[in-house]
Every structure is written in C-alpha cells, then in structure tokens.
Design a protein around this motif. Structure first.
Motif, PDB file in Angstrom:
ATOM      1  N   ILE A 155     -43.414  13.155 -44.886  1.00 47.57           N
ATOM      2  CA  ILE A 155     -42.494  12.613 -45.891  1.00 47.57           C
ATOM      3  C   ILE A 155     -41.709  11.445 -45.320  1.00 47.57           C
ATOM      4  O   ILE A 155     -41.476  10.426 -45.992  1.00 47.57           O
ATOM      5  N   LYS A 156     -41.303  11.565 -44.064  1.00 48.72           N
ATOM      6  CA  LYS A 156     -40.556  10.479 -43.431  1.00 48.72           C
ATOM      7  C   LYS A 156     -41.424   9.243 -43.282  1.00 48.72           C
ATOM      8  O   LYS A 156     -40.942   8.109 -43.385  1.00 48.72           O
ATOM      9  N   ALA A 157     -42.713   9.441 -43.037  1.00 45.89           N
ATOM     10  CA  ALA A 157     -43.625   8.307 -42.877  1.00 45.89           C
ATOM     11  C   ALA A 157     -44.240   7.844 -44.186  1.00 45.89           C
ATOM     12  O   ALA A 157     -45.047   6.910 -44.189  1.00 45.89           O
ATOM     13  N   ASP A 158     -43.885   8.482 -45.286  1.00 45.59           N
ATOM     14  CA  ASP A 158     -44.438   8.116 -46.587  1.00 45.59           C
ATOM     15  C   ASP A 158     -43.990   6.715 -46.980  1.00 45.59           C
ATOM     16  O   ASP A 158     -42.790   6.441 -47.098  1.00 45.59           O
ATOM     17  N   LYS A 159     -44.940   5.842 -47.190  1.00 46.94           N
ATOM     18  CA  LYS A 159     -44.599   4.454 -47.494  1.00 46.94           C
ATOM     19  C   LYS A 159     -44.127   4.273 -48.933  1.00 46.94           C
ATOM     20  O   LYS A 159     -43.368   3.340 -49.219  1.00 46.94           O
ATOM     21  N   GLU A 160     -44.591   5.135 -49.834  1.00 46.80           N
ATOM     22  CA  GLU A 160     -44.118   5.028 -51.221  1.00 46.80           C
ATOM     23  C   GLU A 160     -42.727   5.620 -51.400  1.00 46.80           C
ATOM     24  O   GLU A 160     -42.110   5.438 -52.437  1.00 46.80           O
ATOM     25  N   LYS A 161     -42.259   6.404 -50.411  1.00 46.05           N
ATOM     26  CA  LYS A 161     -40.923   7.001 -50.452  1.00 46.05           C
ATOM     27  C   LYS A 161     -40.716   7.839 -51.717  1.00 46.05           C
ATOM     28  O   LYS A 161     -39.651   7.800 -52.342  1.00 46.05           O
ATOM     29  N   GLY A 162     -41.753   8.563 -52.076  1.00 47.23           N
ATOM     30  CA  GLY A 162     -41.627   9.398 -53.268  1.00 47.23           C
ATOM     31  C   GLY A 162     -41.464   8.596 -54.534  1.00 47.23           C
ATOM     32  O   GLY A 162     -40.926   9.099 -55.525  1.00 47.23           O
ATOM     33  N   PHE A 163     -41.915   7.317 -54.527  1.00 51.23           N
ATOM     34  CA  PHE A 163     -41.812   6.426 -55.683  1.00 51.23           C
ATOM     35  C   PHE A 163     -40.356   6.245 -56.135  1.00 51.23           C
ATOM     36  O   PHE A 163     -40.080   6.108 -57.324  1.00 51.23           O
ATOM     37  N   ARG A 164     -39.445   6.236 -55.177  1.00 49.05           N
ATOM     38  CA  ARG A 164     -38.033   5.984 -55.473  1.00 49.05           C
ATOM     39  C   ARG A 164     -37.686   4.567 -55.032  1.00 49.05           C
ATOM     40  O   ARG A 164     -37.896   4.179 -53.871  1.00 49.05           O
ATOM     41  N   TYR A 186     -45.629  -3.446 -44.346  1.00 52.31           N
ATOM     42  CA  TYR A 186     -45.087  -2.674 -45.463  1.00 52.31           C
ATOM     43  C   TYR A 186     -45.197  -3.454 -46.775  1.00 52.31           C
ATOM     44  O   TYR A 186     -45.534  -2.884 -47.825  1.00 52.31           O
ATOM     45  N   TRP A 187     -44.928  -4.754 -46.716  1.00 50.44           N
ATOM     46  CA  TRP A 187     -45.053  -5.566 -47.933  1.00 50.44           C
ATOM     47  C   TRP A 187     -46.515  -5.649 -48.382  1.00 50.44           C
ATOM     48  O   TRP A 187     -46.811  -5.624 -49.579  1.00 50.44           O
ATOM     49  N   LEU A 188     -47.419  -5.741 -47.406  1.00 50.22           N
ATOM     50  CA  LEU A 188     -48.834  -5.757 -47.748  1.00 50.22           C
ATOM     51  C   LEU A 188     -49.257  -4.440 -48.397  1.00 50.22           C
ATOM     52  O   LEU A 188     -50.069  -4.429 -49.333  1.00 50.22           O
ATOM     53  N   HIS A 189     -48.709  -3.313 -47.922  1.00 53.47           N
ATOM     54  CA  HIS A 189     -49.010  -2.014 -48.530  1.00 53.47           C
ATOM     55  C   HIS A 189     -48.505  -1.958 -49.977  1.00 53.47           C
ATOM     56  O   HIS A 189     -49.220  -1.469 -50.865  1.00 53.47           O
ATOM     57  N   LEU A 190     -47.283  -2.463 -50.206  1.00 55.21           N
ATOM     58  CA  LEU A 190     -46.763  -2.490 -51.576  1.00 55.21           C
ATOM     59  C   LEU A 190     -47.624  -3.370 -52.470  1.00 55.21           C
ATOM     60  O   LEU A 190     -47.834  -3.063 -53.652  1.00 55.21           O
ATOM     61  N   ASP A 191     -48.119  -4.446 -51.894  1.00 51.53           N
ATOM     62  CA  ASP A 191     -48.964  -5.348 -52.676  1.00 51.53           C
ATOM     63  C   ASP A 191     -50.276  -4.667 -53.074  1.00 51.53           C
ATOM     64  O   ASP A 191     -50.730  -4.786 -54.219  1.00 51.53           O
ATOM     65  N   ARG A 192     -50.884  -3.942 -52.118  1.00 57.57           N
ATOM     66  CA  ARG A 192     -52.137  -3.254 -52.423  1.00 57.57           C
ATOM     67  C   ARG A 192     -51.919  -2.062 -53.353  1.00 57.57           C
ATOM     68  O   ARG A 192     -52.762  -1.774 -54.198  1.00 57.57           O
ATOM     69  N   ARG A 193     -50.806  -1.376 -53.195  1.00 49.38           N
ATOM     70  CA  ARG A 193     -50.564  -0.144 -53.936  1.00 49.38           C
ATOM     71  C   ARG A 193     -49.986  -0.393 -55.325  1.00 49.38           C
ATOM     72  O   ARG A 193     -50.344   0.297 -56.288  1.00 49.38           O
ATOM     73  N   THR A 208     -43.938 -14.173 -59.535  1.00 48.37           N
ATOM     74  CA  THR A 208     -42.715 -13.443 -59.188  1.00 48.37           C
ATOM     75  C   THR A 208     -42.879 -12.691 -57.881  1.00 48.37           C
ATOM     76  O   THR A 208     -41.960 -12.663 -57.042  1.00 48.37           O
ATOM     77  N   VAL A 209     -44.051 -12.090 -57.671  1.00 44.75           N
ATOM     78  CA  VAL A 209     -44.304 -11.381 -56.415  1.00 44.75           C
ATOM     79  C   VAL A 209     -44.264 -12.345 -55.241  1.00 44.75           C
ATOM     80  O   VAL A 209     -43.684 -12.044 -54.177  1.00 44.75           O
TER      81      VAL A 209
END
Length: 732
Positions: free
Chosen positions: A32-41, A64-71, A83-84
């Motif tokens: 959970i601590k390493a979860d990159k989506e942070k529980g979608f919060r 981390y930004w690249l992960h958000l971009d892919r996800r 905008t991104v």
C-alpha cells in the motif's frame, strides 16, 4: 472511488488481523505504501509529487509522472493532451524553483544536464537554460512570478482540479458496469418470475377444469393426463396393500407410475384413454370395481339423459365433443413434451432383446457412446435425447471437490473442496465468483436454503452449522449442533418451510478426515430437525435398530417424506407430518452413499458402497424394482494417482447421481466426466446415451440444473475443476 478502495483495504486488514496473518499484513502495508495510484485518492497523489520535489528525486519524479501518463492520461481524449503537457512543464519548473530556493544549485544544474536533450527543442524552455547562471533569479522579471507562493498554490490547485475528474471517470465506469449488471439481474429475475407465474396459472386452470381436490392441487407437480390412472390404482390397491393406505394420507395422488401406456387415438376421448390405461395396468378382478367408480361427469350425463329432452341431449353431446377434442389436443401437446420412455413398446428397446449395455467409460473418438446403443429394432438410429451445446470450466478451486450444488432458482452454484474453501458463483450470463468462504474449522457439508434461496447452510467438522447470506456475504448466525457428534455429514432443507434436517456423526478413529476411507464398523450418529427462524432444535429422530451415521438425506417435493441412507447400509423413510419412521430396509452391502426420490415419488433410487444402483418401491418395503451394477469410478471410493507413488483416496460425500427435469435420465460420475443414462423399465435398468467428458481426474459429485430452458450438468473432479455442460433436450 478513493473512499471505496480505502474501505476495502480496511476490511482486508481486519480480516488478516482476525486470521493472524501478520506476515501478509506487513506485506500489505508495504505494498500500500508503494502503491503508485495511492488508492485513487487525488490528495495522496499530490502529496507524493510534492515529496519527490522536496527530496530532489528527479528520476523518481519523472518515473512517477510517466506512470500517471500511462495509467491515466493516455486514456483521455486528445483535447486534453495539451493540458497534460502544460502540467508536466509546470511540475518540472516547480522542481527547479524548489532547488534554487533551497540553495541546492547542484541539483539545478543536474536537471538541465539530464533534460537538455528533451527540453532544448521546446520553445517554453528556451529562456530557462540561463537560470542557473543568474545571481538573483527571484528578482529577475522573467522568473520572479515563479518564486511567489501564489504561483505554487495555483499550480497545485490546478493539478488537483485536473486529476479529480480523471479519477472520477474510473469510478463512473465501475458504477456504470455495476448498475448494468444489477439491472440485468433484476430483468432476468422478473422474466423468471413471469414464466413461473404463467406456468402456475396454466396448471391452475387445468386443475380447476378437472375439479381436483385441494390437496392434490397443492401437492401434484405432474401433468393431469395420469391422474385418473393413478387415483384408480391406489383406490383398488388400498384393499390389497395396507401400506399404500398409510402413504395415501400424505403422498400426492397424481404421481406417474412407470407403466406402458397404449397410444391415444384421435377419435377416443380422454376418459376412454384413461380406461384403456387402467385395463392395461389393473388385473381382471379389479375391473368390476373400477367400472363402479366412474367419474362424476358420466353420472351427471346419465342423470341428465333420463330427465332432459332429446334436443338438450344432442346439444350437451356436441358441447362435450368439442371440449373433449380441445382437451385431447392439450393432452397430446403435453405428452409430446414428455419423454417417450413410458409410452415406447418394450420390443423397441435393445434391453428387451437381451442386449447388454456397456457401462464402462469407453467411448469412440468423438467422445459419444457407441452408435449401437441408440438403435431401434431394424437398425434405424434413434435421435439422441440431448445435444451438448457447450462445456465451460470453473477452476477457482485448488483441491478436490466434495460438494457442488445449484440453488433452487438455478442462478448460483456453491462448491466446497477438501480444504474447506467454499466458492459461490454464477454462470449466467457469464461465469463469475460471487463470494469466497473460508473457515478455521473444516467444512464437510453444504445445502442451499429453500426460502430464501440466497441463504446457504454450512456444516462443519466441529459440531456447528452456519447460515451464510450469499448476497450480503456474511454469516447470519451459527448453530451449535452436538459436541459428541461433531461431524455434520449431511444437510437437507424442507421445501415447505424453514426447517432443515441435520445428520451429525461421532468422530471416527481416523479423525474424521474426508479423504480417508471410513472404518468397517459404522460410527454413532444422530438425525436432528432444526428451525432456522428460531435457531433451535425441534426434535431428534429415532434411528432403529441403533444410532448410526446418516450419510445422505433427501426430501420429496412437498417435504412430507424424508429418505435417508446410512453407514449401516439401511435406507430409512420418515413421515415428516408425524415425525416418525415409516419404514426401513437393508439396501446395500456396505454404506449407502446417495439417495434420491424418483420423479413420480413412488420409488427411491440409491447408490451404495457395493457399487449398485437400485430402485426401491416405497409402497412395498424392501422390494426392488430394478438393479444395476455401476463401474467403481461411478460409486467410489475415488482414487487419484500421481508421481512417485502418490495416491489420493476420497470417500463419496456429495451427490453421486442427479436426474433431469422429468426424471427419465440420470447423470452419474466417471473417471473422465459425467455419464448420462436413460432409465428403463426392463433389464438392464440403465441405457447409456451420452458422455459429457472434459475431465482429467475422477468426477466425485454431480448436479443437474433444470431451472432454465437449457439444462446444465455440473461435474466436479478431484483436481478442483468443475465443468458446466449445457444440454438441449430434443423433444420427440
């Protein structure tokens, strides 16, 4: 979505703490601590970005930004791409400003060195490469706005406002799918209810037309074409067989008996056809009495003929003729929907010619039984009674299956393996696991409740029975049955109320392990009746000649009769209106593994340790109507061999056979899949018609769901695989 994920994580943590899985709990916290989506919060994602900026972790920030971009960002429409890109530029500038404000110029220069190739071609970064060489950049008009607190707050608020709808779109998709699934389920239930109502209304109309007694209307579940036949037979046999007089108080009078009926001609009336069937099944001495017990319709007709005019008689005769023709048409349509077993002449079946039916699992290349087993006299092929439309596999279990049962509505399946794991799942329209039930204590039996059908009874090996709500996914309550007889071997719910029958047995010397064969000497047992509403024991049945473990139990369709099979080889029949034993007889050499009522409920079928499949007449105690020896892989004990001499042995626990919706075909176990036989009135008693196949390990329990138009056969094996074979019945 964030709140839902957080609640789920909380429940998982509580479950792990309850089970004492501390290692798994630590790993969960780490993940959970390493979860990159942070529980979608959103707030957690913003905090993670700020933490990377404050710690000067450039590589982590980029990753981390690249992960958000892919996800997340790549799923957006193209209009949001600009905008991104602007937000990515701002997060990099936020990082640079932070390095200068903290006086870490080394990190500032590192940023431009690593990002030079990526940023030098972009116009918005052209003036920023001089930033590390300006003595006081916060006072430079071109850069001073970025050093203000207002810019940083504005950027973080903009990022937060942009991420919120992106994450909400995920939640919207989930809610949309959930609502569509619920709506589909509601519509399916509504359709099922309308079909049931229409069928009940049709049956009710037929009952009113024939003026059946009220108790027959409530108890009969067959067509009305056999009512006259069975009623007259029971009236005659009441003077011959006293035991029938006993059962006539609570058995439905409209049950079909396995007799050969002559075909009905177009010119004959239903009453004449009934008389013809009576003459074929009743001896000559009973004919005068049968003639004296004519119907009220005939008596009324004779009385009217003596007192009415000729014109009235002709009018009444015409009306009766019209009614008889219309009724005869309904009878023909009704009989076409029944299987041809009861009306086929004995000369057409291969059994009448003395042919042997191969009951071994041998099949041809296509997996079907030999063609010679389905031929009429003269070599003409007979149409197969079923077509196998499809076969699916449920593979969520990881050990051998003990029980596999479909609920009364045909919507859910409950399966139990030897590890005590229960899966509740559906197969229509898609195969989907609804609930997983695990227990610290071993589970030995299960049964679906009748009302409501979402409840599941779970019998343990420590003397308890739990009532589980499959919709709410929680235990409603737990009943302590008996500490001296802790093994709950069998459960059966009454179709007519809230009570259930529970079979409890003492521990054997082997410790009650389901995979270990039982001792030759039957252990002690009890048969108890419990009420699910009051959660109290109602009574304890008397087991004569001695208390013995009951392996299997089954009610008839209205709950007036209960049949049990015990470890001493005795079948006991109980009157559930008086709660006492009606009769008992020794049925098998060894234990009785499985018992079921026939479709007409005038007979009982049983499978025992001796490998025999026997049909018993319940009106004549201990009288066999047919007997057939089954292969060992159909009756157990079941053996699964492996490498290095590994061998697993399992004693039968669940159903070993199941009938189709009309009781004319039976599904049994085998080493490679389920086998379907046709029940005959001759020798041999079983005629093999279809092999379902599909299994690589021995099948240990079966069930046949006929609540929907296409029947579904369930076959469960020792490797944890459950096959769902969808069959289409071919009407003759």
């Amino acid at each position: 979505m964030g709140s839902a994920v957080e609640r789920t994580d909380k429940h998982v943590r509580e479950y792990l703490i309850y089970r004492g899985f501390t290692g798994t709990l630590k790993q969960l916290d780490s993940d959970i601590k390493a979860d990159k989506e942070k529980g979608f919060r959103v707030d957690k994602i913003i905090d993670q970005l700020q933490q990377l900026v404050q710690s000067f972790d450039l590589s982590g920030l980029k990753e981390y930004w690249l992960h958000l971009d892919r996800r997340l960002f790549c799923r957006l429409e193209d209009v949001y791409r600009s905008t991104v890109n602007k937000l990515r530029t701002s997060i990099y500038r936020y990082y640079i400003i932070n390095t200068i404000q903290k006086g870490n110029l080394e990190k500032t220069q590192e940023f431009f060195q690593k990002q030079a190739l990526e940023l030098q071609g972009q116009a918005e970064w052209r003036d920023w490469f001089i930033l590390p060489f300006i003595p006081a950049p916060e006072q430079n008009p071109a850069f001073s706005p970025y050093f203000s607190r207002q810019w940083a707050d504005t950027f973080l608020v903009s990022l937060h406002n942009f991420l919120s709808p992106v994450l909400l779109s995920f939640d919207a998709e989930v809610q949309k799918m959930t609502s569509l699934t619920e709506e589909n389920e509601q519509l399916r239930q509504k359709l099922f209810a309308l079909q049931t109502e229409s069928r009940d209304q049709k049956e009710g109309d037929e009952m009113v037309q024939h003026k059946l007694p009220l108790y027959v209307q409530n108890m009969d579940r067959l067509g009305d074409t056999e009512l006259d036949l069975v009623s007259s037979q029971r009236a005659i046999s009441a003077t011959v067989t006293p035991s029938r007089n006993f059962f006539s108080t609570f058995l439905p009078q409209g049950k079909r008996t396995p007799v050969k009926a002559p075909p009905i001609t177009v010119g004959s009336s239903p009453s004449q056809a009934a008389v013809g069937r009576k003459e074929s099944s009743v001896n000559q001495m009973a004919k005068p009495k049968e003639a004296s017990q004519s119907k009220e319709v005939k008596a009324a007709s004779n009385q009217s003929s003596s007192g009415e005019s000729a014109s009235s008689q002709s009018q009444q005769t015409a009306n009766q003729t019209i009614n008889q023709h219309s009724r005869h048409k309904r009878i023909q349509e009704h009989e076409k929907e029944r299987k041809e077993l009861f009306s086929r002449p004995s000369s057409q079946t291969p059994e009448s010619k003395g042919e042997d039916v191969d009951l071994t699992p041998a099949m041809n290349i296509s997996g079907e039984p030999p063609e010679s087993s389905s031929r009429e006299e003269g070599g003409l092929p007979v149409e197969q009674p079923f077509i196998k439309l499809s076969q699916e596999e449920y593979g969520e279990h990881h050990s051998s299956i003990m029980h596999c049962r479909v609920d009364s509505s045909g919507r859910r399946v409950a399966s139990l393996d030897v590890d005590g794991v229960i899966k509740v799942w559906s197969f229509n329209p898609i195969m989907q696991t609804k609930a997983t039930i695990m227990s610290k204590s071993p589970l030995l039996s299960l049964e679906w409740a009748t009302k409501p059908d979402r409840l599941l009874l779970l019998g343990s090996g420590v003397g308890t029975v739990r009532l589980y709500d499959t919709d709410a996914k929680k235990n409603l309550y737990e009943m302590n049955i008996d500490e001296t007889h802790p093994r709950i071997l069998s459960l059966a719910c009454s179709p007519s109320g809230s009570s259930f029958v529970c079979s409890a047995a003492a521990l054997s010397r082997s410790g009650g392990d389901a995979s270990v064969p039982r001792l030759p000497i039957p252990v002690s047992g009890q048969l108890l009746l419990w009420d699910t509403k009051t959660v109290k024991q109602q009574l304890q049945f008397s087991l004569e000649p001695e208390p013995v473990a009951i392996n299997c139990t089954a009610f008839n369709h209205n709950g007036n009769l209960l049949v049990t099979g015990a470890a001493d080889g005795v079948i006991r029949l109980f009157d559930m209106q008086r709660y006492e034993s009606a009769m008992s007889w020794r049925a098998h050499d060894g234990e009785v593994y499985s018992v079921e009522f026939s479709y007409d409920e005038n007979t009982v079928f049983s499978v025992g340790e001796d490998g025999k499949f026997i049909q018993w007449n319940i009106h004549r105690c201990g009288v066999k109507q047919s007997e057939q020896v089954l292969p060992q892989d159909a009756t157990g004990p079941f053996v699964l061999s492996g490498y290095s001499g590994y061998k697993q042995v399992q004693v039968p626990r669940g159903r070993l056979f199941a009938f189709d919706s009309e009781g004319q075909h039976v599904l049994t176990c085998s080493s490679g899949g389920g086998l379907i036989y046709r029940l005959t009135n001759d020798e041999p008693a079983l005629e093999r018609v279809l092999s379902l196949g599909g299994h690589k390990a021995p099948v240990v329990t079966v069930d046949w769901c006929s609540a929907v138009d296409c029947g579904t056969c369930l076959t469960a094996s020792m490797d944890g695989k459950i096959k769902l074979s969808t069959l289409l019945a071919q009407k003759s």
